[in-house]
Design a protein around this motif. Structure first.
Motif, mmCIF file in Angstrom:
data_model
loop_
_atom_site.group_PDB
_atom_site.id
_atom_site.type_symbol
_atom_site.label_atom_id
_atom_site.label_comp_id
_atom_site.label_asym_id
_atom_site.label_seq_id
_atom_site.Cartn_x
_atom_site.Cartn_y
_atom_site.Cartn_z
ATOM 1 N N ASN A 69 -52.062 44.914 -17.581
ATOM 2 C CA ASN A 69 -52.413 43.562 -17.176
ATOM 3 C C ASN A 69 -51.157 42.935 -16.565
ATOM 4 N N PRO A 70 -51.160 42.645 -15.280
ATOM 5 C CA PRO A 70 -49.929 42.153 -14.655
ATOM 6 C C PRO A 70 -49.526 40.762 -15.124
ATOM 7 N N ALA A 71 -50.433 40.099 -15.850
ATOM 8 C CA ALA A 71 -50.094 38.759 -16.331
ATOM 9 C C ALA A 71 -49.296 38.808 -17.628
ATOM 10 N N THR A 133 -60.066 40.552 -13.473
ATOM 11 C CA THR A 133 -58.949 39.635 -13.669
ATOM 12 C C THR A 133 -57.887 40.227 -14.589
ATOM 13 N N GLY A 137 -54.955 40.683 -12.094
ATOM 14 C CA GLY A 137 -54.172 39.453 -12.134
ATOM 15 C C GLY A 137 -54.743 38.300 -11.343
ATOM 16 N N ASP A 349 -51.867 31.850 -16.299
ATOM 17 C CA ASP A 349 -52.755 32.851 -16.882
ATOM 18 C C ASP A 349 -54.039 32.996 -16.054
ATOM 19 N N PRO A 350 -54.262 34.161 -15.486
ATOM 20 C CA PRO A 350 -55.454 34.343 -14.649
ATOM 21 C C PRO A 350 -56.760 34.139 -15.423
ATOM 22 N N GLY A 358 -52.951 33.299 -9.746
ATOM 23 C CA GLY A 358 -52.742 34.171 -10.891
ATOM 24 C C GLY A 358 -51.469 34.994 -10.754
ATOM 25 N N ALA A 359 -51.525 36.200 -11.335
ATOM 26 C CA ALA A 359 -50.335 37.051 -11.370
ATOM 27 C C ALA A 359 -50.259 37.900 -10.105
ATOM 28 N N ASN A 361 -49.803 41.359 -8.372
ATOM 29 C CA ASN A 361 -50.472 42.556 -8.861
ATOM 30 C C ASN A 361 -49.554 43.564 -9.540
ATOM 31 N N GLY A 394 -44.882 39.156 -17.398
ATOM 32 C CA GLY A 394 -45.784 39.370 -16.264
ATOM 33 C C GLY A 394 -45.083 39.159 -14.930
ATOM 34 N N TRP A 396 -44.949 37.198 -11.241
ATOM 35 C CA TRP A 396 -45.357 35.911 -10.683
ATOM 36 C C TRP A 396 -44.596 35.598 -9.409
#
Lengths: 504, 288, 317
Positions: A69-71, A133, A137, A349-350, A358-359, A361, A394, A396
């Protein structure tokens, strides 16, 4: 005193900026508390095999890689890495099902499978949105309102074509090509899978699809949906892996058709890989699309269009309106409005329903974006970033505008694939068009003006496959998409999207 | 040399030159090759076009594209029909030239007739292929959305060796009727028809630079044509004895992602126009 | 010419922008679809828990509690004023509303009933709701309402003249009413439901602000559609441009049709993200509403207790 009414025209537009006026205050008095999308109902397996011949199987190498999860950089699942042996199995399965089942089936029956797939996607839309998501992200709001509904709509649209193909090609009888090798990117994972698979199946081809290594999960969920829909084994095979897997796939000699969406660089490599073969190819590649704002535009909507153009999906959009060209007479007001508008973009946070951006990728992509921003600064661009706070874990990037740039800057010429907008001004219609077309790319363009005849003139002068006039970043299964020049060849979507998958 | 039918009179021989940007220059290289009739008589000293000639032709084609691509379909149709009229008026000359180059008289007559008819055929498509291949797309939002073909740009054409005239016409008519401009390498076996065809084009209201004709050899020019970065598409009319051509063209085309068409026949149909078209889709909101 | 005479009488005391609206329009055009898309984005905001409670209370404090019926009586107005001061007996933390909005002949009653509170009395004037009477009557009515104690005047524009292209007249009339208001704040009602397009909404917004409006207001409540989110967005954007151009902050009042807390919160999201927090107070934003207050209360109680509420438990005044 006697005051006479002055009959002078005050002249000019009401759109002026007084220098001393403070920016708007998008303060902290009222903050939207986090509104997380529920994910309890979503099951992600700890490990996914390759989807070959209707079953999930272990990869030949027994090797798996993590998808995160890229976030928050947490591992979501382990994904099989396909090697040449697996690619061969998948292509053979696709060939068998092409020869024995799919090419023999009536269009009517093929269509019904596609309708069924579309319906199950709609039923499982929320689950697919959450997985999209988590894996990629992108904001849940976009997964829910754009990616998943459009993906289902694509299947629905091409389902209807399956038994009507003779009407699409006047004077011709279309036949399928055979096995299609499809390699898709990480920016719209499920949607790109739908863009690729739906027209291929509708026209009677079978498929081996390779999703991107950072975003394989929704494609694997789609494999589950194929099982649920009783799609005959081998009609679609989904193999996961890195670039090497994709290279094996497109150069496999059992493949009749290659369809790729991704960077121009890789697109050219694939073109080289299939040299001297009879493989047909469609490419949907990079872009550096110009977004022209004329002084007579509906400025507030244009500003919103700019925001949609570059900040939709963190700017991970091949057709992103990444080069803003503003007529000089409204440049100040447009930038003022844009900067104020950007302050209201919620980055974070996505999974929060209020998140706008969002984040990024992947770590790699984040570094690339940071590199471009640094390069822009070095070359002399003026930097604007919003004052948002970025999470510590994550990947960003802050929404970024680089103004006062020149056509020669790297950030103006190269695709950044992130939330980074460059701004240039122009004075005349001709200059705007010239700057817009001054690129090897030709995927999309935007034009904002209230004057109808100007829209038709400018949009016909733009050397790009999609022109959004007084709107931007709109997509629809009935609407062909694809580029001029180095942005690709062939179209996806609409009636034009059938042609790459048939022969006469 | 030939055309000395009347022994009383010395014939006036024609110099066969290139056709670039509406002019008939000699090759800048000064090179030529001898074209001989079946009986060994020398028919002409034909220009051996060079890479530089191709580059000049591309420049002319690029300049011409800006206007030609924006002409009305009606006008393009009229001009192509005019080309047919001009060719009809000179059918004897073209027939003789084909015969001199070794085509039997019956076949030559048929080839010229078919060439004229091809021009008429494509002239008629000019304002119809956009209707057949355009679409209004019923998108699920408040937008008007339509897709229509637009010319790809500058197209290099490697015309077939034989039939030299019909092949040339079949190759360039779908390219230019769609608003593209062309740089053509004519047949090297029968170059005279191609070069003389330039005279027909020149007297047919076709703007300068829309079609540029170069005589010469594929081996020398194929790479230049396929690798030129200001060329948007390339049409290769495949020759059975030159199987390597398509790989050369495809490979050289990659760098700027030229559209590559490889034709194994010279059938005429509207899909051949579409090979040199890009579909552009335009969106606009619908609201008052 | 009466208009000329009138102007001679009024203008000497005015400080005006010298803008001649009879000659040309200079407002930007508005793209309807773009506005609708933007509105849809606001509406997709998810406002929960503390942020919802904040919004509910804020909305209450922005209400112009309104009764504008021919059958209004002193009794009815007094009850409304009681509600305005203390919206709910058991919820002392809920703020009072911003103003009570009545016809001119009820101003005195309302003023008395609200004595000691900080709640303003707003009077609709100028031949409300149509404005189809002489300018003299409209100005006299305005002056009378102010003399009765009105803190705020909600005037209507001459829609007919505006649509007929008599923009200078509309401009001059607003100038004149503003003068007649004296210290009272002027809200200019456009009746956007009669103006046909967002381009017109934008143009009248610019015109009214240049003519001296303190607030611009969508609707009388007597015409459908009344306030809508797209119309309000266009007006907020006009206010924003006026601010960019002059540094002056003009107020906004959507009125009519805003009956639920959910819709009110959508309006507030739009406000926050278009003009920012400086506008999130009764000096610069109002809701013209009658039923809204009770729905806000119902939602506040629901947020506090976790139980969905019935209107049986909320006083109807």
């Amino acid at each position: 005193m006697a005051l006479k009414k002055k009959k002078t025209l005050s002249g000019g537009s009401v759109l002026k900026v007084k220098a001393s006026v403070a920016p708007l205050n998008f303060g902290t008095q009222w903050q939207y508390v986090e509104a997380l999308e529920g994910s309890d109902h979503v099951k992600i397996e700890p490990k996914y095999g390759l989807f070959i011949d209707g079953k999930f199987v272990e990869p030949h190498s027994k090797k798996y890689f993590d998808t995160i999860n890229p976030a928050n950089e947490k591992v979501l699942s382990k994904i099989a890495e396909a090697d040449a042996h697996d690619v061969n199995l998948a292509v053979e399965a696709a060939r068998r099902s092409y020869d024995n089942v799919w090419s023999k089936m009536s269009g009517k029956e093929r269509g019904k499978y596609l309708f069924r797939i579309a319906r199950i996607m709609q039923e499982r839309a929320r689950e697919l949105a959450v997985v999209e998501t988590l894996d990629g992200g992108k904001p849940i709001r976009e997964s829910k309102s754009v990616d998943i509904p459009l993906a289902a709509a694509h299947f629905f649209y091409y389902a209807g074509w399956a038994d009507k193909l003779e009407y699409a090609f006047s004077g011709r009888s279309p036949r399928p090509l055979g096995v299609a090798a499809q390699v898709i990117p990480w920016n719209f994972p499920l949607l790109m899978a739908a863009w690729k698979i739906a027209p291929a199946l509708a026209t009677g081809n079978t498929v081996v699809l390779k999703p991107a290594e950072t975003t394989p999960l929704t494609a694997l969920k789609l494999a589950e949906i194929f099982q649920e829909a009783d799609l005959p084994p081998g009609v679609v095979n989904i193999i996961t892996g890195f670039g090497a897997t994709g290279a094996e796939l497109v150069s496999h000699k059992g493949v009749n058709k290659v369809a790729f969406t991704g960077s121009t660089e890789v697109g050219k490599k694939i073109n080289r890989a299939i040299l001297g073969t009879d493989k047909r190819i469609t490419l949907e590649l990079g872009g550096k699309s110009a977004h022209l704002i004329f002084e007579d535009a509906s400025i507030d909507q244009a500003v919103e269009g700019i925001v949609n153009g570059i900040f939709f999906n963190q700017g991970h959009v091949c057709c992103a309106g990444s080069r803003l060209l503003v007529q000089e007479s409204v440049e100040k007001i447009v930038l003022r409005k844009l900067f104020d508008r950007m302050q209201t973009l919620a980055v974070g946070d996505p999974m929060d329903k209020n998140t706008d951006i969002g984040a990024i990728n992947s770590h790699e992509q984040m570094k690339k974006i940071e590199g471009y921003i640094a390069s822009g600064k070095t070359e002399g661009a003026k930097l604007f970033q919003t004052s948002c706070r970025l999470p510590s874990k994550g990947f960003w990037a802050k929404p970024t505008v680089l103004s006062e740039v020149a056509q020669s800057f790297r950030v103006v010429q190269e695709e950044i694939f992130g939330p980074v907008l460059t701004v240039q001004s122009f004075r005349t219609v001709e200059e705007g068009i010239e700057k817009a077309n001054n690129t090897p790319y030709g995927l999309a363009g935007g034009v904002w003006t209230d004057k109808g005849s100007k829209i038709f003139s400018v949009s016909s002068h733009l050397r790009a496959g999609v022109v959004w006039a007084n709107t931007y970043n709109k997509f629809d299964p009935t609407s062909p998409f694809g580029g001029y020049k180095e942005s690709g060849m062939g179209r996806e979507g609409g009636i034009s999207g059938l042609l790459p998958y048939v022969q006469f | 040399m030939s055309r000395q039918e009347n022994s009383d009179r010395l014939g006036v021989l024609k110099t066969y030159k290139l056709y670039i940007d509406g002019k008939f220059p000699r090759t800048e290289s000064g090179r030529y090759f001898k074209l001989k009739a079946a009986d060994g008589k020398i028919l002409a000293n034909v220009c051996q076009g060079s890479r530089k000639d191709v580059r000049d032709a591309v420049t002319a084609a690029r300049t011409a594209f800006a206007k030609w691509s924006r002409q009305t379909a009606y006008l393009r149709g009229q001009i192509l029909y005019r080309v047919a009229e001009m060719l009809e008026g000179r059918r004897l000359q073209f027939t003789e030239e084909l015969v001199e180059q070794g085509v039997t008289r019956d076949k030559a007559i048929a080839e010229v007739s078919e060439s004229i008819d091809t021009l008429v055929y494509y002239a008629g498509w000019s304002d119809k292929y956009p209707q057949i291949f355009s679409a209004v797309n019923p998108v699920a939002s408040s937008h008007f959305n339509f897709s229509m073909p637009e010319p790809t740009g500058v197209v290099c054409v490697l015309a077939p060796e034989l039939p030299s005239l019909l092949g040339l016409v079949r190759a360039i008519a779908p390219v230019i009727i769609g608003g593209n401009t062309a740089v053509v390498l004519v047949s090297s076996k029968q170059p005279l028809s191609g070069i003389t065809f330039g005279e027909v084009l020149h007297t047919s209201d076709l703007p300068s630079g829309v079609v540029n004709l170069v005589s010469g050899f594929r081996d020398e020019l194929i790479k230049t044509m396929a690798s030129h970065m200001d060329v948007n598409a390339i049409l290769l009319c495949a020759e059975k004895d030159r199987v390597g051509d398509s790989v050369v063209v495809q490979e050289q085309a990659i760098e700027n992602l030229k559209r590559v068409s490889v034709w194994k026949d010279i059938e005429a149909n509207p899909y051949r126009i579409m090979e040199f078209q890009e579909i552009k889709t335009t969106w606009h909101p619908v609201g008052a | 010419m009466p208009r000329y005479q009138f102007r001679e009488g009024v203008w000497p005391t005015m400080s005006l922008q010298k803008i001649d609206y009879s000659q040309f329009r200079r407002s930007p055009t508005i793209d309807l679809v773009g506005v609708e898309e933007r509105v849809a984005k606001f509406n997709s905001r998810s406002i929960k828990k503390e942020s919802k409670m904040f919004a509910l209370k804020l909305a209450m404090s922005l209400c112009d509690l309104t009764t504008l019926d021919a059958k209004d009586t002193p009794g009815k107005v007094k009850q409304l004023c009681a509600k305005a001061m203390r919206p709910h007996e058991d919820l002392p933390e809920v703020p009072h509303v911003a103003a009570v909005c009545v016809y001119p002949n009820m101003v005195k009653i309302a003023k008395k009933a609200l004595e000691g509170s900080k709640i303003n009395v707003a009077a609709v004037a100028t031949g409300f709701p149509s404005g189809m009477t002489s300018l003299k009557f409209r100005l006299d009515e305005t002056r009378w309402a102010v003399s009765e104690g009105a803190d705020e005047i909600d005037m209507v524009i001459s829609r007919g003249k505006f649509l007929a292209g008599e923009w200078q007249t509309v401009f001059d009339e607003i100038v004149a009413v503003k003068e007649a208001c004296g210290k009272a704040h002027l809200k200019v009602i456009f009746e956007t439901g009669e103006l046909s397009s967002l381009d017109q909404v934008r143009f009248i917004s610019d015109l009214a602000m240049d003519a001296g409006a303190d607030f611009i207001k969508t609707s009388t409540g007597k015409v459908q559609p009344a306030a809508t989110l797209p119309v309000t967005l266009v007006m907020l954007e006009a206010i924003r441009d006026f601010y960019y151009r002059t540094g002056k902050k003009i107020g906004m009042k959507p009125a009519g049709g805003i009956a639920t807390a959910k819709i009110a919160i959508q309006y507030l999201v739009m406000l926050k993200e278009t003009l920012g927090e400086d506008w999130m107070n009764p000096h610069l934003y109002r809701f013209g509403a009658s039923a809204l207050a009770n729905d806000l209360l119902r939602q506040i109680v629901k947020e506090k207790t976790g139980r969905y509420q019935s209107f049986d438990y909320f006083s109807k005044d």
